[in-house]
Design a protein around this motif. Structure first.
Motif, mmCIF file in Angstrom:
data_model
loop_
_atom_site.group_PDB
_atom_site.id
_atom_site.type_symbol
_atom_site.label_atom_id
_atom_site.label_comp_id
_atom_site.label_asym_id
_atom_site.label_seq_id
_atom_site.Cartn_x
_atom_site.Cartn_y
_atom_site.Cartn_z
ATOM 1 N N ALA A 115 -4.375 25.805 53.246
ATOM 2 C CA ALA A 115 -3.389 26.788 53.717
ATOM 3 C C ALA A 115 -4.003 28.185 53.713
ATOM 4 C CB ALA A 115 -2.138 26.744 52.841
ATOM 5 N N ALA A 116 -4.719 28.515 52.641
ATOM 6 C CA ALA A 116 -5.357 29.838 52.568
ATOM 7 C C ALA A 116 -6.414 29.985 53.669
ATOM 8 C CB ALA A 116 -5.983 30.036 51.191
ATOM 9 N N ALA A 117 -7.137 28.909 53.928
ATOM 10 C CA ALA A 117 -8.154 28.944 54.996
ATOM 11 C C ALA A 117 -7.492 29.247 56.334
ATOM 12 C CB ALA A 117 -8.884 27.601 55.047
ATOM 13 N N LEU A 118 -6.365 28.603 56.594
ATOM 14 C CA LEU A 118 -5.669 28.829 57.865
ATOM 15 C C LEU A 118 -5.137 30.256 57.950
ATOM 16 C CD1 LEU A 118 -4.743 27.447 60.489
ATOM 17 C CD2 LEU A 118 -2.607 26.853 59.315
ATOM 18 N N GLY A 119 -4.618 30.754 56.834
ATOM 19 C CA GLY A 119 -4.116 32.133 56.805
ATOM 20 C C GLY A 119 -5.210 33.131 57.135
ATOM 21 N N GLU A 120 -6.380 32.967 56.516
ATOM 22 C CA GLU A 120 -7.490 33.897 56.784
ATOM 23 C C GLU A 120 -7.984 33.750 58.222
ATOM 24 O OE1 GLU A 120 -8.837 36.425 55.127
ATOM 25 O OE2 GLU A 120 -7.385 36.154 53.511
ATOM 26 N N SER A 121 -7.942 32.541 58.737
ATOM 27 C CA SER A 121 -8.431 32.312 60.099
ATOM 28 C C SER A 121 -7.512 32.954 61.140
ATOM 29 C CB SER A 121 -8.515 30.799 60.344
ATOM 30 O OG SER A 121 -8.593 30.530 61.706
ATOM 31 N N THR A 122 -6.206 32.907 60.904
ATOM 32 C CA THR A 122 -5.271 33.400 61.920
ATOM 33 C C THR A 122 -4.938 34.884 61.759
ATOM 34 O OG1 THR A 122 -3.485 32.529 60.523
ATOM 35 C CG2 THR A 122 -4.172 31.170 62.384
ATOM 36 N N HIS A 123 -4.912 35.383 60.500
ATOM 37 C CA HIS A 123 -4.489 36.773 60.294
ATOM 38 C C HIS A 123 -5.416 37.561 59.380
ATOM 39 C CE1 HIS A 123 -0.788 34.808 61.658
ATOM 40 N NE2 HIS A 123 -0.433 35.983 62.099
ATOM 41 N N GLY A 124 -6.492 36.972 58.923
ATOM 42 C CA GLY A 124 -7.332 37.656 57.943
ATOM 43 C C GLY A 124 -8.774 37.809 58.376
ATOM 44 N N ALA A 125 -9.682 37.544 57.449
ATOM 45 C CA ALA A 125 -11.097 37.845 57.663
ATOM 46 C C ALA A 125 -11.810 36.890 58.617
ATOM 47 C CB ALA A 125 -11.816 37.843 56.306
ATOM 48 N N GLY A 126 -11.090 35.860 59.093
ATOM 49 C CA GLY A 126 -11.730 34.918 60.015
ATOM 50 C C GLY A 126 -11.148 34.963 61.420
ATOM 51 N N GLN A 127 -10.393 36.024 61.710
ATOM 52 C CA GLN A 127 -9.693 36.079 63.011
ATOM 53 C C GLN A 127 -10.619 36.009 64.212
ATOM 54 O OE1 GLN A 127 -6.258 38.952 63.462
ATOM 55 N NE2 GLN A 127 -6.989 39.542 61.453
ATOM 56 N N ASP A 128 -11.813 36.597 64.078
ATOM 57 C CA ASP A 128 -12.686 36.735 65.242
ATOM 58 C C ASP A 128 -13.724 35.620 65.357
ATOM 59 O OD1 ASP A 128 -13.786 37.716 62.868
ATOM 60 O OD2 ASP A 128 -15.233 38.945 63.943
ATOM 61 N N HIS A 279 -3.922 39.864 51.055
ATOM 62 C CA HIS A 279 -3.607 39.873 49.621
ATOM 63 C C HIS A 279 -2.105 39.801 49.382
ATOM 64 C CE1 HIS A 279 -7.804 40.418 48.822
ATOM 65 N NE2 HIS A 279 -7.821 41.374 49.728
ATOM 66 N N SER A 280 -1.344 40.596 50.114
ATOM 67 C CA SER A 280 0.108 40.571 49.938
ATOM 68 C C SER A 280 0.791 40.762 51.298
ATOM 69 C CB SER A 280 0.513 41.687 48.970
ATOM 70 O OG SER A 280 1.872 41.602 48.702
ATOM 71 N N PRO A 281 1.339 39.729 51.896
ATOM 72 C CA PRO A 281 1.398 38.365 51.412
ATOM 73 C C PRO A 281 0.012 37.712 51.380
ATOM 74 C CG PRO A 281 2.332 38.511 53.629
ATOM 75 C CD PRO A 281 2.008 39.891 53.212
ATOM 76 N N SER A 282 -0.093 36.685 50.583
ATOM 77 C CA SER A 282 -1.381 36.035 50.346
ATOM 78 C C SER A 282 -1.826 35.187 51.532
ATOM 79 C CB SER A 282 -1.246 35.124 49.131
ATOM 80 O OG SER A 282 -0.349 34.067 49.448
ATOM 81 N N SER A 283 -3.119 34.865 51.555
ATOM 82 C CA SER A 283 -3.673 33.979 52.591
ATOM 83 C C SER A 283 -2.901 32.662 52.617
ATOM 84 C CB SER A 283 -5.131 33.638 52.301
ATOM 85 O OG SER A 283 -5.834 34.700 51.763
ATOM 86 N N GLY A 284 -2.568 32.140 51.415
ATOM 87 C CA GLY A 284 -1.919 30.831 51.331
ATOM 88 C C GLY A 284 -0.521 30.853 51.934
ATOM 89 N N LEU A 285 0.226 31.921 51.674
ATOM 90 C CA LEU A 285 1.591 32.005 52.206
ATOM 91 C C LEU A 285 1.557 32.190 53.726
ATOM 92 C CD1 LEU A 285 4.346 31.843 50.825
ATOM 93 C CD2 LEU A 285 4.480 34.322 50.952
#
Ligand code: ZN
Length: 301
Positions: A115-128, A279-285
């Motif tokens: 879940a955290a991986a998906l969060g970072e991929s879609t809205h965080g450090a992995g977007q690009d 961080h807030s909301p978290s990658s997992g959420l």
């Protein structure tokens, strides 16, 4: 256009975050619940979702990233059950069904790491980037892999925390993994730092040799992921990574341990090995919300 409400749950060993969001993934209601025994915890979750639904409307789908181990094989009779967790009261709990009962909506469930991986991929450090690995270094060590903005489904799940690694020349610690002793998790998880140095990681100063040894091991995980999966980026989170000097030490050790062998994108280490953006909301959420969003989108088409 009708209003779509999404539910999200990030269930950890000590706390569970529950949220309701709109279709833009903007969080409208959120609560943090202590992970107590299942009866009390599920009752608190029920209260939150019922109150939020009364105010805002019906949930279309719920995404869940959870602690485990959990059975994630949809063909299994115990799909969605928590299995051999050290939290004994949770063993055998049909977590997926319990959430389905609470929210009366379809539940998409996966590991907290995925879940955290998906969060970072879609809205965080992995977007690009298209392909990325998310690593968490905390009580345990976990890895989630994303390709084209979707979790790479490895059933039951990747167990990269238990890979064998070469020892740091200055390290003769036996390791804390109850199965292997000195596997990666045995030598580089948060509990291994506690055990090896007789001190909480937070209490070790920046100049302590612990961080060089730690970086050496995490860099080996990055190296193995790079050779096997050739990701565009590796994002490293988890409690142990709150030590800021660690990221640069990992990059330096990674570079040394590649020994000049070409790794394409990995040459730009500042872009290749990074820490999470959310961080807030978290990658997992956020990832759990994306799971719910992905499901209800499929249902509409
Ligand atoms: Zn192990």
């Amino acid at each position: 256009m009708s209003k779509i409400l999404l539910g999200a749950i990030e269930a950890g060993g000590t706390k569970i975050l529950c949220a309701l969001a709109n279709e833009n993934r903007t969080i409208l209601r959120e609560i943090r619940i202590a992970t107590a025994d299942p009866t009390e915890t599920l009752a608190n979750m029920r209260r939150f979702f019922h109150n939020a639904e009364q105010e805002l409307g019906k949930i279309a789908a719920v995404g869940v990233g959870t602690f485990g181990p959990i059975d994630l094989d949809p063909r299994s009779g115990s799909f969605g059950y928590i299995t051999d967790t050290p939290k004994t009261a949770w063993r055998g709990v049909d977590f997926r069904d319990a959430i389905q009962q609470i929210c009366d909506a379809p539940v998409m469930i996966d590991t907290d790491v995925n879940a955290a991986a998906l969060g970072e991929s879609t809205h965080g450090a992995g977007q690009d980037v298209d392909t990325m690995c998310y690593v968490t270094i905390g009580t345990g060590i976990g890895v989630g892999v994303i390709k084209n903005k979707a979790i790479v489904d490895v059933s039951p799940n990747i167990e990269a925390g238990h890979i064998r690694i070469a020892r740091h020349p200055l390290d003769n610690f036996i390791g804390v993994c109850p199965f292997h002793g000195d596997c990666l998790e045995g030598l580089a998880s948060g509990p291994s730092l506690n055990e090896r140095w007789g001190s909480a990681p937070e209490a070790l100063p920046d100049h302590h040799e612990a961080w060089d040894i730690q970086a050496f091991y995490i860099a080996q995980l990055c190296l193995n992921l790079s050779y096997i999966l050739r990701p565009d980026r590796i994002i490293i989170g988890g409690g142990v990574m709150s030590r800021e000097i660690l990221l640069d030490k990992i990059r330096i050790s990674f570079s040394e341990q590649t020994a000049g062998y070409s790794l394409g994108r990995a040459r730009d280490l500042e872009a290749y090995i990074v820490t999470p953006n959310l961080h807030s909301p978290s990658s997992g959420l956020i990832g759990a919300l994306e799971m719910a969003w992905g499901y209800q989108k499929t249902m509409k088409t």
